[in-house]
Design a protein around this motif. Sequence first.
Motif, PDB file in Angstrom:
ATOM      1  N   ARG A 133       8.715  -2.373  -2.866  1.00  0.00           N
ATOM      2  CA  ARG A 133       7.260  -2.400  -2.733  1.00  0.00           C
ATOM      3  C   ARG A 133       6.525  -1.467  -3.687  1.00  0.00           C
ATOM      4  N   LEU A 134       7.079  -0.275  -3.940  1.00  0.00           N
ATOM      5  CA  LEU A 134       6.316   0.730  -4.672  1.00  0.00           C
ATOM      6  C   LEU A 134       7.132   1.424  -5.762  1.00  0.00           C
TER       7      LEU A 134
ATOM      8  N   ASP B 235       1.391   6.153   2.066  1.00  0.00           N
ATOM      9  CA  ASP B 235       2.035   4.878   1.736  1.00  0.00           C
ATOM     10  C   ASP B 235       3.210   4.587   2.655  1.00  0.00           C
TER      11      ASP B 235
ATOM     12  N   ASP C  53       1.861  -0.595  -6.746  1.00  0.00           N
ATOM     13  CA  ASP C  53       2.365  -1.690  -5.916  1.00  0.00           C
ATOM     14  C   ASP C  53       3.145  -2.665  -6.803  1.00  0.00           C
TER      15      ASP C  53
END
Length: 198
Positions: free
Chosen positions: A174-175, A189, A34
Amino acid sequence: MLQTLNGRFLLVLALVSASLIGCGEQNVRFNATDITGANYGQDFELVDSHGQLRTLEDFRGEVVMIYFGFIQCPDVCPTALMRAVEVKDALGPSGDKFRVVYITVDPERDTPEIVSAYLAAFDPGFVGLHPTMEELPEVAKSFRVFYRKVPTGDSYTMDHTATSFVYDTQGRLRLAVSHSMEVAPIVEDVRTLLQAAR
């Protein structure tokens, strides 16, 4: 007096609501790393395989996975793209809201025509972006992506970062997805990000 109390109540209610929304966001757990709030990879302005200037705003409403690679990559890049195909397939109807964006680190050889044909072999919805030789250092730096030309006899190959970057439907980074990550946790996810947008 009543107006003052009502005003204070509304202010407290607004603050509590905001804090609850923040808590909900913080309680989200991802399988990938994250990196919400990262100060890099914020946007790009690059030409796609059809000569159209693209930015993250073009993909608003979709979960976007960005991958840096090069067409003559023997294994890492095609593996990453095949994994993205499997993620999209596993999402079922929601796969229409999952967009893969491929940015070449080898603009010297990766012409728009070559990239377009290559990506279409994986999925016609994948988007290829083409920084010029002058643009590439800046866009790579803005994503903290490493790349390097490595001579191999009469030709060369490219070393590069194999991480995929995932953005939510609002265009927020975000990732960070490692190259070794399996399909199933990535699907989880992406679903989480799509559900958060509802």
